[in-house]
Design an enzyme around this catalytic site. Sequence first.
Site, PDB file in Angstrom:
ATOM      1  N   HIS A 132     -14.718  37.540  -6.614  1.00  0.00           N
ATOM      2  CA  HIS A 132     -15.018  38.969  -5.648  1.00  0.00           C
ATOM      3  C   HIS A 132     -15.409  37.904  -4.429  1.00  0.00           C
ATOM      4  O   HIS A 132     -15.874  37.077  -4.164  1.00  0.00           O
ATOM      5  CB  HIS A 132     -16.190  39.517  -6.222  1.00  0.00           C
ATOM      6  CG  HIS A 132     -16.905  40.967  -5.514  1.00  0.00           C
ATOM      7  ND1 HIS A 132     -17.181  40.726  -4.208  1.00  0.00           N
ATOM      8  CD2 HIS A 132     -16.497  42.275  -5.814  1.00  0.00           C
ATOM      9  CE1 HIS A 132     -17.537  42.198  -3.875  1.00  0.00           C
ATOM     10  NE2 HIS A 132     -16.832  42.807  -4.905  1.00  0.00           N
ATOM     11  N   ASP A 209     -22.185  34.040 -10.036  1.00  0.00           N
ATOM     12  CA  ASP A 209     -22.310  35.445  -9.710  1.00  0.00           C
ATOM     13  C   ASP A 209     -22.203  35.936 -11.029  1.00  0.00           C
ATOM     14  O   ASP A 209     -21.055  36.293 -11.737  1.00  0.00           O
ATOM     15  CB  ASP A 209     -21.083  35.837  -8.975  1.00  0.00           C
ATOM     16  CG  ASP A 209     -20.683  37.265  -8.530  1.00  0.00           C
ATOM     17  OD1 ASP A 209     -21.575  38.193  -8.959  1.00  0.00           O
ATOM     18  OD2 ASP A 209     -19.514  37.784  -7.872  1.00  0.00           O
ATOM     19  N   GLN A 212     -21.153  41.221 -12.772  1.00  0.00           N
ATOM     20  CA  GLN A 212     -20.564  41.795 -13.980  1.00  0.00           C
ATOM     21  C   GLN A 212     -20.731  41.284 -15.259  1.00  0.00           C
ATOM     22  O   GLN A 212     -20.258  41.955 -16.225  1.00  0.00           O
ATOM     23  CB  GLN A 212     -18.976  41.801 -13.542  1.00  0.00           C
ATOM     24  CG  GLN A 212     -18.237  42.249 -12.461  1.00  0.00           C
ATOM     25  CD  GLN A 212     -18.318  43.856 -12.536  1.00  0.00           C
ATOM     26  OE1 GLN A 212     -18.873  44.456 -13.520  1.00  0.00           O
ATOM     27  NE2 GLN A 212     -18.006  44.370 -11.325  1.00  0.00           N
ATOM     28  N   LYS A 235     -25.063  48.140 -10.843  1.00  0.00           N
ATOM     29  CA  LYS A 235     -24.328  47.883 -11.924  1.00  0.00           C
ATOM     30  C   LYS A 235     -24.943  48.091 -13.297  1.00  0.00           C
ATOM     31  O   LYS A 235     -24.109  47.771 -14.172  1.00  0.00           O
ATOM     32  CB  LYS A 235     -23.328  46.785 -11.663  1.00  0.00           C
ATOM     33  CG  LYS A 235     -22.502  46.716 -10.440  1.00  0.00           C
ATOM     34  CD  LYS A 235     -21.905  45.290 -10.212  1.00  0.00           C
ATOM     35  CE  LYS A 235     -21.101  45.192  -8.758  1.00  0.00           C
ATOM     36  NZ  LYS A 235     -20.146  45.950  -8.543  1.00  0.00           N
ATOM     37  N   CYS A 375     -12.094  44.202  -3.939  1.00  0.00           N
ATOM     38  CA  CYS A 375     -12.681  43.071  -3.287  1.00  0.00           C
ATOM     39  C   CYS A 375     -12.554  41.819  -3.606  1.00  0.00           C
ATOM     40  O   CYS A 375     -13.244  40.898  -3.934  1.00  0.00           O
ATOM     41  CB  CYS A 375     -14.309  43.428  -3.328  1.00  0.00           C
ATOM     42  SG  CYS A 375     -14.738  44.945  -2.308  1.00  0.00           S
TER      43      CYS A 375
HETATM   44  N1  PMP Z   1     -19.682  40.058  -7.643  1.00  0.00           N
HETATM   45  C1  PMP Z   1     -18.643  40.702  -8.468  1.00  0.00           C
HETATM   46  C2  PMP Z   1     -18.094  40.213  -9.538  1.00  0.00           C
HETATM   47  C3  PMP Z   1     -18.782  42.302  -8.309  1.00  0.00           C
HETATM   48  O1  PMP Z   1     -18.128  42.965  -8.910  1.00  0.00           O
HETATM   49  C4  PMP Z   1     -19.484  42.816  -7.175  1.00  0.00           C
HETATM   50  C5  PMP Z   1     -19.399  44.222  -7.041  1.00  0.00           C
HETATM   51  N2  PMP Z   1     -18.239  45.006  -7.020  1.00  0.00           N
HETATM   52  C6  PMP Z   1     -20.255  41.977  -6.490  1.00  0.00           C
HETATM   53  C7  PMP Z   1     -20.105  40.517  -6.769  1.00  0.00           C
HETATM   54  C8  PMP Z   1     -21.016  42.339  -5.205  1.00  0.00           C
HETATM   55  O2  PMP Z   1     -21.889  43.214  -5.705  1.00  0.00           O
HETATM   56  P1  PMP Z   1     -22.787  44.101  -4.565  1.00  0.00           P
HETATM   57  O3  PMP Z   1     -21.888  44.788  -3.881  1.00  0.00           O
HETATM   58  O4  PMP Z   1     -23.840  45.142  -5.523  1.00  0.00           O
HETATM   59  O5  PMP Z   1     -23.701  43.142  -4.057  1.00  0.00           O
END
Ligand code: PMP
Length: 419
Positions: A132, A209, A212, A235, A375
């Site tokens: 991401h 990270d 998910q 999430k 993203c």
């Molecule tokens: N990493 C991953 C794998 C994600 O799916 C997301 C959210 N789509 C994020 C980071 C970022 O999360 P946040 O927008 O809550 O900071």
Amino acid sequence: MAIEQLATDILDGAALRADFPVFDRAHRSGQPLTFLDSAASAPKPRAVIEAVADAYGHHYANVHRGIYELSEDATARFEAARKAVAGFIGAPSDREVVFVRNATEGINLVAYSWGRTNIGPGDLILSTEMEHHANLVPWQQLAAESGATIEYVGITDDGHLDLDDLQLKLARGPRLLAVGHVSNALGTINPIEEISAMAHAAGAIVVLDAAQSVPHMPVDVVRLGIDFLALSGHKMLGPSGIGALWGRRELLEAMPPFMTGGSMISKVTLAGTTWAEVPLKFEAGTPAIAEAIGLHAAIDYLDAIGMENVRAHERFLFQHAWDALSAAPGVRLLGPASPDEHAAVISFVLDGVHPHDVATVFDGHGVAVRAGHHCAQPVMARYDLPATTRASFYVYNGLEDVERLLAAIRATRTLFGVG
Ligand code: PMP
């Protein structure tokens, strides 16, 4: 695994839906809401909504400063939330859990604080093509500012991280590996224990990270052997505006603050300032107090279900959805086929229909999915796609949602004359 072996589900998603007020609202399609976008952000159960309202209504004052009962009450609840996060991810101490706004902020904290202290000209940073943007752009910035080099571990055609490529790149002595646990764009579950061991053997620290993974499966930072982990509350059924960074204590203690100001100091004079102990050293300003308390309620809710059960339920739904979508004409699926290596996040392309059109037609059938690059533009580039449609499942989904997803696909193909 054969589908017959998955004949029973462990959770009743339809029954759990009753805990989530959002499913009471009427959808403009006149259909019940099939919510398949939990990977973006999850609906909240009543227990979380009520915990936030109760915190604001009856327990609210600023934390860590008031010498009066209400502030002590708020502080105790805020710190209990930190303990709950620590317990949920197997952190050895709640002092290793820093409250942040979200996973993005947690990763940026490491990139700024650890990164700008430990990375210099000529150093190598490793990230992956699967990340991401939240686990990619901060490292690009760090490389650009420090004179370091950044390289990316590749992805195989079937959506795995290329571990041979990882091994080759580790041999060049990177200082840090930034990797995701579960890809939000492909659904891939990466073998983090193995990857951490490889990275540590090469002298790199591992930033995970876990945005998910923590919401969907048991996660234990010690077992994974990682150095930092970032998560987002929104999430995992919790409020937005609250997330956590976990880090190994000796690393956190050696790091300078990320932001400075009130709350994070030990002593301030006009001549200079000393810092509070971790984690407060990293929590400048008034934190998201009620949101942390809401996150605690989300953790209690998930713990009551049991994370093994959450994972088993999602594995069951994944397997049914994957098998059905594989058999459906005109559907191209991304990511690994094995339910052991794929979370309940299914990215797909419908031949002849742009993903944005797919999502629009689905919405007309009450089916909420995400369409776009998620993203993760380098992932889209890797497969030469502008975008995909993504269906992601959680505790409140059931087989009826898989059926409605399939019906929406059939209707879309008919509408666009490709079926
Ligand atoms: N990493 C991953 C794998 C994600 O799916 C997301 C959210 N789509 C994020 C980071 C970022 O999360 P946040 O927008 O809550 O900071």
